[in-house]
Design a protein around this motif. Structure first.
Motif, PDB file in Angstrom:
ATOM      1  N   ALA A 279       1.302  -1.232   0.321  1.00 55.24           N
ATOM      2  CA  ALA A 279       0.062  -0.061   0.029  1.00 55.24           C
ATOM      3  C   ALA A 279       0.643   1.166  -0.170  1.00 55.24           C
ATOM      4  O   ALA A 279       0.402   2.130  -0.729  1.00 55.24           O
ATOM      5  CB  ALA A 279      -0.366   0.006   1.251  1.00 55.24           C
ATOM      6  N   GLU A 280       1.773   0.857   0.797  1.00 54.25           N
ATOM      7  CA  GLU A 280       2.781   2.098   0.939  1.00 54.25           C
ATOM      8  C   GLU A 280       3.582   2.440  -0.849  1.00 54.25           C
ATOM      9  O   GLU A 280       3.634   3.905  -1.196  1.00 54.25           O
ATOM     10  CB  GLU A 280       4.032   2.285   1.459  1.00 54.25           C
ATOM     11  CG  GLU A 280       3.787   2.657   3.026  1.00 54.25           C
ATOM     12  CD  GLU A 280       4.608   1.986   4.022  1.00 54.25           C
ATOM     13  OE1 GLU A 280       5.929   1.589   3.905  1.00 54.25           O
ATOM     14  OE2 GLU A 280       4.737   2.479   5.119  1.00 54.25           O
ATOM     15  N   SER A 281       3.617   1.568  -1.399  1.00 55.03           N
ATOM     16  CA  SER A 281       4.416   2.094  -3.036  1.00 55.03           C
ATOM     17  C   SER A 281       3.151   2.052  -3.249  1.00 55.03           C
ATOM     18  O   SER A 281       3.331   3.169  -4.406  1.00 55.03           O
ATOM     19  CB  SER A 281       4.203   0.460  -3.445  1.00 55.03           C
ATOM     20  OG  SER A 281       6.044  -0.519  -2.535  1.00 55.03           O
ATOM     21  N   VAL A 282       2.041   1.697  -3.523  1.00 54.68           N
ATOM     22  CA  VAL A 282       0.995   2.260  -4.320  1.00 54.68           C
ATOM     23  C   VAL A 282       0.884   4.328  -4.271  1.00 54.68           C
ATOM     24  O   VAL A 282       0.396   5.010  -4.797  1.00 54.68           O
ATOM     25  CB  VAL A 282      -0.310   2.313  -3.857  1.00 54.68           C
ATOM     26  CG1 VAL A 282      -1.586   2.698  -4.436  1.00 54.68           C
ATOM     27  CG2 VAL A 282      -0.610   0.365  -4.470  1.00 54.68           C
ATOM     28  N   VAL A 283       0.766   4.560  -2.532  1.00 57.45           N
ATOM     29  CA  VAL A 283       0.527   5.474  -2.246  1.00 57.45           C
ATOM     30  C   VAL A 283       2.101   6.545  -2.133  1.00 57.45           C
ATOM     31  O   VAL A 283       0.996   7.899  -3.512  1.00 57.45           O
ATOM     32  CB  VAL A 283       0.632   5.877  -0.506  1.00 57.45           C
ATOM     33  CG1 VAL A 283       0.654   7.753  -0.699  1.00 57.45           C
ATOM     34  CG2 VAL A 283      -0.568   5.251  -0.023  1.00 57.45           C
ATOM     35  N   VAL A 284       3.095   6.420  -2.752  1.00 55.86           N
ATOM     36  CA  VAL A 284       4.830   6.126  -2.964  1.00 55.86           C
ATOM     37  C   VAL A 284       3.851   6.528  -4.412  1.00 55.86           C
ATOM     38  O   VAL A 284       4.132   8.052  -4.963  1.00 55.86           O
ATOM     39  CB  VAL A 284       5.629   6.101  -3.054  1.00 55.86           C
ATOM     40  CG1 VAL A 284       6.496   6.831  -4.153  1.00 55.86           C
ATOM     41  CG2 VAL A 284       6.199   5.588  -1.569  1.00 55.86           C
ATOM     42  N   ALA A 285       3.527   5.837  -5.319  1.00 57.75           N
ATOM     43  CA  ALA A 285       3.429   5.397  -6.581  1.00 57.75           C
ATOM     44  C   ALA A 285       2.118   6.777  -7.446  1.00 57.75           C
ATOM     45  O   ALA A 285       2.178   7.837  -8.479  1.00 57.75           O
ATOM     46  CB  ALA A 285       2.994   4.746  -7.658  1.00 57.75           C
ATOM     47  N   GLY A 286       1.329   7.061  -6.494  1.00 61.15           N
ATOM     48  CA  GLY A 286      -0.226   7.856  -6.272  1.00 61.15           C
ATOM     49  C   GLY A 286       0.789   8.930  -6.638  1.00 61.15           C
ATOM     50  O   GLY A 286       0.261  10.339  -7.321  1.00 61.15           O
ATOM     51  N   LEU A 287       1.783  10.012  -5.288  1.00 59.37           N
ATOM     52  CA  LEU A 287       1.547  10.792  -5.061  1.00 59.37           C
ATOM     53  C   LEU A 287       2.192  11.378  -6.466  1.00 59.37           C
ATOM     54  O   LEU A 287       3.036  12.709  -6.987  1.00 59.37           O
ATOM     55  CB  LEU A 287       2.233  10.819  -3.825  1.00 59.37           C
ATOM     56  CG  LEU A 287       2.558  12.350  -2.976  1.00 59.37           C
ATOM     57  CD1 LEU A 287       0.815  12.384  -2.806  1.00 59.37           C
ATOM     58  CD2 LEU A 287       3.414  11.955  -1.780  1.00 59.37           C
ATOM     59  N   ALA A 288       3.548  10.598  -6.758  1.00 63.96           N
ATOM     60  CA  ALA A 288       4.678  10.954  -7.822  1.00 63.96           C
ATOM     61  C   ALA A 288       3.714  10.894  -8.875  1.00 63.96           C
ATOM     62  O   ALA A 288       3.822  11.614  -9.282  1.00 63.96           O
ATOM     63  CB  ALA A 288       5.409  10.046  -8.343  1.00 63.96           C
ATOM     64  N   ALA A 289       2.626  10.574  -9.618  1.00 64.91           N
ATOM     65  CA  ALA A 289       1.962  10.245 -10.515  1.00 64.91           C
ATOM     66  C   ALA A 289       1.413  12.259 -10.514  1.00 64.91           C
ATOM     67  O   ALA A 289       1.417  12.729 -11.550  1.00 64.91           O
ATOM     68  CB  ALA A 289       0.686   9.882 -10.631  1.00 64.91           C
ATOM     69  N   THR A 290       0.818  12.578  -9.413  1.00 63.75           N
ATOM     70  CA  THR A 290       0.258  13.607  -8.928  1.00 63.75           C
ATOM     71  C   THR A 290       0.580  14.698  -9.302  1.00 63.75           C
ATOM     72  O   THR A 290       0.539  15.868 -10.392  1.00 63.75           O
ATOM     73  CB  THR A 290      -1.007  12.809  -7.308  1.00 63.75           C
ATOM     74  OG1 THR A 290      -1.715  12.555  -7.550  1.00 63.75           O
ATOM     75  CG2 THR A 290      -1.657  14.636  -7.250  1.00 63.75           C
ATOM     76  N   LEU A 291       2.114  14.533  -8.290  1.00 65.15           N
ATOM     77  CA  LEU A 291       2.804  15.369  -8.799  1.00 65.15           C
ATOM     78  C   LEU A 291       3.188  15.802  -9.622  1.00 65.15           C
ATOM     79  O   LEU A 291       4.142  17.444 -10.062  1.00 65.15           O
ATOM     80  CB  LEU A 291       3.680  15.615  -8.041  1.00 65.15           C
ATOM     81  CG  LEU A 291       2.954  16.366  -5.869  1.00 65.15           C
ATOM     82  CD1 LEU A 291       3.896  15.559  -4.960  1.00 65.15           C
ATOM     83  CD2 LEU A 291       2.150  17.182  -5.768  1.00 65.15           C
ATOM     84  N   PHE A 292       4.063  14.614 -10.224  1.00 69.58           N
ATOM     85  CA  PHE A 292       5.243  14.777 -11.825  1.00 69.58           C
ATOM     86  C   PHE A 292       4.763  14.139 -12.960  1.00 69.58           C
ATOM     87  O   PHE A 292       5.296  14.547 -13.884  1.00 69.58           O
ATOM     88  CB  PHE A 292       6.267  14.421 -11.086  1.00 69.58           C
ATOM     89  CG  PHE A 292       6.585  14.815  -9.700  1.00 69.58           C
ATOM     90  CD1 PHE A 292       7.649  15.705  -9.732  1.00 69.58           C
ATOM     91  CD2 PHE A 292       6.605  14.059  -8.278  1.00 69.58           C
ATOM     92  CE1 PHE A 292       8.580  16.391  -8.962  1.00 69.58           C
ATOM     93  CE2 PHE A 292       7.666  14.222  -7.067  1.00 69.58           C
ATOM     94  CZ  PHE A 292       8.274  15.755  -7.655  1.00 69.58           C
ATOM     95  N   PHE A 293       4.045  13.381 -12.779  1.00 71.37           N
ATOM     96  CA  PHE A 293       2.720  12.948 -13.952  1.00 71.37           C
ATOM     97  C   PHE A 293       1.406  13.273 -14.915  1.00 71.37           C
ATOM     98  O   PHE A 293       0.934  12.221 -14.999  1.00 71.37           O
ATOM     99  CB  PHE A 293       3.604  11.409 -14.205  1.00 71.37           C
ATOM    100  CG  PHE A 293       4.407  11.109 -13.838  1.00 71.37           C
ATOM    101  CD1 PHE A 293       5.329  10.744 -15.299  1.00 71.37           C
ATOM    102  CD2 PHE A 293       5.507  10.909 -13.191  1.00 71.37           C
ATOM    103  CE1 PHE A 293       6.806  10.576 -15.502  1.00 71.37           C
ATOM    104  CE2 PHE A 293       6.646  10.164 -13.034  1.00 71.37           C
ATOM    105  CZ  PHE A 293       8.005  10.640 -14.363  1.00 71.37           C
ATOM    106  N   GLY A 294       1.391  14.450 -13.665  1.00 72.15           N
ATOM    107  CA  GLY A 294       0.038  15.342 -14.691  1.00 72.15           C
ATOM    108  C   GLY A 294      -1.121  14.769 -14.084  1.00 72.15           C
ATOM    109  O   GLY A 294      -2.299  14.171 -14.983  1.00 72.15           O
ATOM    110  N   ALA A 295      -1.318  14.156 -12.858  1.00 70.69           N
ATOM    111  CA  ALA A 295      -2.385  13.242 -11.856  1.00 70.69           C
ATOM    112  C   ALA A 295      -3.078  12.548 -13.065  1.00 70.69           C
ATOM    113  O   ALA A 295      -2.534  11.474 -14.197  1.00 70.69           O
ATOM    114  CB  ALA A 295      -2.720  14.499 -11.158  1.00 70.69           C
ATOM    115  N   TRP A 296      -4.650  13.109 -12.951  1.00 66.04           N
ATOM    116  CA  TRP A 296      -5.552  12.309 -14.289  1.00 66.04           C
ATOM    117  C   TRP A 296      -5.016  13.064 -15.860  1.00 66.04           C
ATOM    118  O   TRP A 296      -5.837  12.360 -16.569  1.00 66.04           O
ATOM    119  CB  TRP A 296      -6.943  12.028 -13.396  1.00 66.04           C
ATOM    120  CG  TRP A 296      -7.316  13.367 -12.833  1.00 66.04           C
ATOM    121  CD1 TRP A 296      -7.098  14.288 -11.631  1.00 66.04           C
ATOM    122  CD2 TRP A 296      -7.678  14.792 -13.734  1.00 66.04           C
ATOM    123  NE1 TRP A 296      -7.331  15.612 -11.196  1.00 66.04           N
ATOM    124  CE2 TRP A 296      -7.136  16.351 -13.051  1.00 66.04           C
ATOM    125  CE3 TRP A 296      -7.640  15.321 -15.110  1.00 66.04           C
ATOM    126  CZ2 TRP A 296      -7.924  17.217 -12.419  1.00 66.04           C
ATOM    127  CZ3 TRP A 296      -7.746  16.910 -14.986  1.00 66.04           C
ATOM    128  CH2 TRP A 296      -8.496  17.757 -13.495  1.00 66.04           C
TER     129      TRP A 296
END
Lengths: 147, 365
Positions: B262-279
């Motif tokens: 779950a921590e991996s998912v959260v780190v990935a979610g945060l990285a996606a949101t801040l650095f890869f344009g979220a949705w």
């Protein structure tokens, strides 16, 4: 309009300074309804999960003395485990408090950074210089060395 | 705050929690099969159903058979353990990680019957601070698990884990300050929307283009925070048996395993949101695709929303798979190397990144 505050978000969402008096302050709290619901759901899910084996798990009868022993690679346990450990961990914790609190100070600054302009940036440079000096100091004193 | 609004929030909260839990379970399977692929073996492929015959259930092995097996294991509490803390530790390891996702937006607005629903469980002004606060609470699970077990391995793992996690939290926090300076807000939905335009009409204006170094530091610190290889010293199965959860069995042990994923998912979610344009999908706007060269493909509102949610999920999944690839490619660091990387490399680098960002923004004006 009150129906949708905090849930719809977007540009229409009132900010703390935009609200008036009591009502304005509570409109901000509306944002946290989702957090509260997530907390409640999360508590139920995780508690159910953690206590799952206590309810459905197998149970062994008879002599438990050996089974309840902590695992020390097959050797008989040599007493309580909470002994002394390296003072380095304590140093890391102290350094963490110093540096992490300073990082927290930077967040409000980072948001209003554009409005503050050059004077605000120079002030932060001073702050970071102090922080950097502290880092160099603990580095030179060997607080970061593990041997 | 009407009942309907609360109901909508509850549905969103449930959906997001299920997303994190299910993605963690699927990742466990991806990790098993992926590691087998990397190491040239077959990997787990049998489940013994009612002792009849071994069946290859594929993904169901991990999603159904494993939880049932773990659920029916005996719940062990070692002699001399602190019973309350021993119970509390797995709870504290998973709970903060799960609720972190409440602040991460998984789509833009969904308009149904004239009412706009923000696809984010809690539209917090201080989203990033909430995420950082919650994710750092997970340290308590590690420390208490190590302390309560009354085991030498567990204690050593717990202390190692605590020192490592707090060290990398500083680098992570400083790296995020660079991103916050670039976007000028802590509101994660606002950050997602700010990444909607394109440079020169072709390059999506994702955070990784403004802040490549911050992304790199964040990703390394994030992998260290999840206590995964090459930073898995708190667990270190070849030196500490199983680290801070040596003395756990059944679902409690599964909870610790889940918290890792779950921590991996959260780190990935945060990285996606801040650095890869979220949705954001490149060239997709609220009314459809606007490709460079003036080609416009109009799409209905619902299709746009679905595309956004799928895009976010795929980005998170891709970043999770990347973490798994890292895990099965690199060997474990020594403990002094881990601490050196955090304090002597990432921390000064993150400070430098912040200063360079500041100089660039000030000089542009």
């Amino acid at each position: 309009m009150r129906e949708t505050i905090g849930i719809t978000g977007g540009a229409a969402r009132p900010r703390l300074r935009g609200g008036t008096g009591f009502a304005g302050a509570f409109a901000v709290l509306d944002q946290y309804i989702g957090v509260l619901i997530t907390f409640a759901l999360g508590t139920v899910i995780v508690l159910g999960m953690v206590s799952g084996s206590m309810i459905f798990g197998a149970r062994s009868k008879g002599r438990r003395a050996v089974k309840d022993e902590v695992f020390e690679c097959g050797n008989p346990s040599s007493g309580p485990a909470r002994g002394r450990f390296s003072v380095h961990f304590y140093l890391v914790a102290i350094l963490f408090i110093v540096f992490d609190v300073e990082v927290v100070f930077m967040y409000p600054w980072a948001i209003v950074f554009r409005q503050l302009g050059v004077p605000g940036f120079i002030e932060m440079l001073t702050f970071v210089a102090v922080l950097g000096f502290g880092l160099v100091y603990v580095w030179r004193r060997g607080a970061l060395a593990w041997d | 705050m009407g009942l309907i609004a609360v109901g909508i929030a509850a549905v969103k909260a449930f959906a997001v929690l299920m997303l994190v839990l299910n993605m963690s379970a699927v990742l466990l399977w991806v990790e098993r099969k992926g590691s087998a692929l990397i190491q040239d073996r077959i990997g787990a492929n049998r489940a013994n159903v009612f002792g009849v015959m071994p069946l290859n259930l594929g993904l169901l092995n991990t999603l159904v058979a494993d939880p049932i097996k773990l659920l029916t294991k005996e719940d062990m509490v070692p002699a001399g353990a602190d019973k309350l803390l021993h119970f509390l530790a797995p709870f504290l390891a998973v709970f903060p990680v799960l609720v972190t996702f409440a602040a991460i937006p998984f789509g833009d607005e969904l308009v149904i019957g004239g009412q706009a629903i923000n696809l984010q469980v809690a539209a917090l002004d201080i989203g990033i601070l909430y995420v950082l606060a919650m994710s750092s609470l997970a340290i308590y699970g590690v420390v208490l698990g190590g302390w309560a077990s009354n085991s030498r391995w567990a204690l050593l793992g717990g202390i190692r884990g605590a020192a490592q996690m707090i060290s990398y939290e500083i680098a992570m926090g400083l790296a995020l300050i660079g991103a916050v300076m670039a976007f000028g807000t802590l509101d994660m939905q606002a950050i997602a929307r700010a990444q909607g335009h394109h440079f020169f009409g072709v390059i999506p204006a994702w955070g990784v283009i403004y802040q490549p170094l911050a992304f790199l530091i964040f990703l390394i610190a994030g992998i260290a925070e999840t206590k995964r290889v090459p930073f898995d010293l708190p667990e270190g199965e070849s030196e500490l048996v199983s680290g801070y959860f040596t003395e756990y069995s059944g679902m409690k042990q599964a909870a610790f395993m889940l918290s890792d994923f779950a921590e991996s998912v959260v780190v990935a979610g945060l990285a996606a949101t801040l650095f890869f344009g979220a949705w954001q999908v490149p060239f997709l706007f609220r009314d459809g695709f606007h490709f460079p060269g003036g080609v416009i493909v109009a799409l209905p509102h619902l299709a746009v929303v679905v595309l956004q949610i799928v895009s976010f999920t795929l980005k998170v999944f891709a970043l999770c798979v990347f973490q798994i690839l890292v895990r099965w490619t690199l060997p474990r660091y020594r403990y002094d190397q881990v601490m050196d990387l955090g304090w002597k490399y990432l921390l000064p680098l993150a400070l430098a990144n912040m200063l360079v960002t500041g100089i660039v923004i000030v000089s542009i004006g």
